[in-house]
Scaffold this motif. Sequence first.
Motif, PDB file in Angstrom:
ATOM      1  N   GLY A   8     -92.476  45.219  26.817  1.00  0.00           N
ATOM      2  CA  GLY A   8     -92.996  45.912  25.640  1.00  0.00           C
ATOM      3  C   GLY A   8     -91.949  46.588  24.766  1.00  0.00           C
ATOM      4  O   GLY A   8     -92.256  47.543  24.067  1.00  0.00           O
ATOM      5  N   VAL A   9     -90.710  46.094  24.813  1.00  0.00           N
ATOM      6  CA  VAL A   9     -89.667  46.617  23.937  1.00  0.00           C
ATOM      7  C   VAL A   9     -89.033  45.463  23.172  1.00  0.00           C
ATOM      8  O   VAL A   9     -88.983  44.336  23.658  1.00  0.00           O
ATOM      9  CB  VAL A   9     -88.564  47.401  24.693  1.00  0.00           C
ATOM     10  N   THR A  10     -88.565  45.777  21.990  1.00  0.00           N
ATOM     11  CA  THR A  10     -87.870  44.773  21.189  1.00  0.00           C
ATOM     12  C   THR A  10     -86.393  44.753  21.559  1.00  0.00           C
ATOM     13  O   THR A  10     -85.897  45.650  22.251  1.00  0.00           O
ATOM     14  CB  THR A  10     -88.005  45.097  19.690  1.00  0.00           C
ATOM     15  N   ASP A  11     -85.681  43.766  21.056  1.00  0.00           N
ATOM     16  CA  ASP A  11     -84.246  43.703  21.330  1.00  0.00           C
ATOM     17  C   ASP A  11     -83.510  44.889  20.707  1.00  0.00           C
ATOM     18  O   ASP A  11     -82.578  45.427  21.297  1.00  0.00           O
ATOM     19  CB  ASP A  11     -83.640  42.372  20.892  1.00  0.00           C
ATOM     20  N   SER A  12     -83.950  45.341  19.532  1.00  0.00           N
ATOM     21  CA  SER A  12     -83.329  46.518  18.919  1.00  0.00           C
ATOM     22  C   SER A  12     -83.579  47.773  19.754  1.00  0.00           C
ATOM     23  O   SER A  12     -82.676  48.599  19.945  1.00  0.00           O
ATOM     24  CB  SER A  12     -83.861  46.742  17.504  1.00  0.00           C
ATOM     25  N   GLN A  13     -84.797  47.919  20.240  1.00  0.00           N
ATOM     26  CA  GLN A  13     -85.115  49.074  21.081  1.00  0.00           C
ATOM     27  C   GLN A  13     -84.311  49.030  22.374  1.00  0.00           C
ATOM     28  O   GLN A  13     -83.804  50.053  22.835  1.00  0.00           O
ATOM     29  CB  GLN A  13     -86.616  49.119  21.362  1.00  0.00           C
ATOM     30  N   LEU A  14     -84.171  47.852  22.931  1.00  0.00           N
ATOM     31  CA  LEU A  14     -83.386  47.727  24.159  1.00  0.00           C
ATOM     32  C   LEU A  14     -81.920  48.063  23.896  1.00  0.00           C
ATOM     33  O   LEU A  14     -81.280  48.724  24.718  1.00  0.00           O
ATOM     34  CB  LEU A  14     -83.524  46.330  24.758  1.00  0.00           C
ATOM     35  N   SER A  15     -81.397  47.641  22.762  1.00  0.00           N
ATOM     36  CA  SER A  15     -80.010  48.000  22.425  1.00  0.00           C
ATOM     37  C   SER A  15     -79.842  49.509  22.397  1.00  0.00           C
ATOM     38  O   SER A  15     -78.864  50.048  22.925  1.00  0.00           O
ATOM     39  CB  SER A  15     -79.627  47.416  21.062  1.00  0.00           C
ATOM     40  N   MET A  29     -73.590  52.515  16.065  1.00  0.00           N
ATOM     41  CA  MET A  29     -73.354  51.828  17.335  1.00  0.00           C
ATOM     42  C   MET A  29     -74.249  50.598  17.502  1.00  0.00           C
ATOM     43  O   MET A  29     -73.809  49.574  18.014  1.00  0.00           O
ATOM     44  CB  MET A  29     -73.557  52.794  18.502  1.00  0.00           C
ATOM     45  N   ALA A  30     -75.503  50.713  17.082  1.00  0.00           N
ATOM     46  CA  ALA A  30     -76.456  49.615  17.239  1.00  0.00           C
ATOM     47  C   ALA A  30     -76.466  48.670  16.039  1.00  0.00           C
ATOM     48  O   ALA A  30     -77.144  47.643  16.069  1.00  0.00           O
ATOM     49  CB  ALA A  30     -77.857  50.176  17.463  1.00  0.00           C
ATOM     50  N   VAL A  31     -75.720  49.007  15.018  1.00  0.00           N
ATOM     51  CA  VAL A  31     -75.681  48.247  13.771  1.00  0.00           C
ATOM     52  C   VAL A  31     -77.113  48.046  13.235  1.00  0.00           C
ATOM     53  O   VAL A  31     -77.571  46.931  13.016  1.00  0.00           O
ATOM     54  CB  VAL A  31     -74.937  46.898  13.926  1.00  0.00           C
TER      55      VAL A  31
END
Length: 120
Positions: free
Chosen positions: A19-26, A45-47
């Motif tokens: 239930g997380v997106t790749d951006s949220q995981l970053s 940091m996460a761009v």
Amino acid sequence: MRLNRVIANIFRKHLQPFGVTDSQLSLLFILSKTKDRNQKQLSEMAVLEKSSLHRNLKRLLAAGLIFSDHARKINITKKGKLLVRAIIPEWEKAMREAEQLLQSDGLEALGVLLVKISSK
């Protein structure tokens, strides 16, 4: 753009159950390795653009995966750390799948491109 979509789909497939997106995981990965980051630091940091960062932080806060103190410093919660630990094996599977797709010459080419864009 096509490469981005193909790789993003690989990661989405593996991360979807969490239930997380790749951006949220970053963001969770960054916060699991650092402390007391503000939004500007996380954005760099996460761009991520300011609006994307704000939207993702809002969702992570609502899920209880991160918290912000009175000084507006953002940190990961215990629940967030547990989620990161649970996700890592699936993230590693996604990485292996992407590496198999790109093969060594594709990975090398990506490395060259990353150096070029990082120097800007």
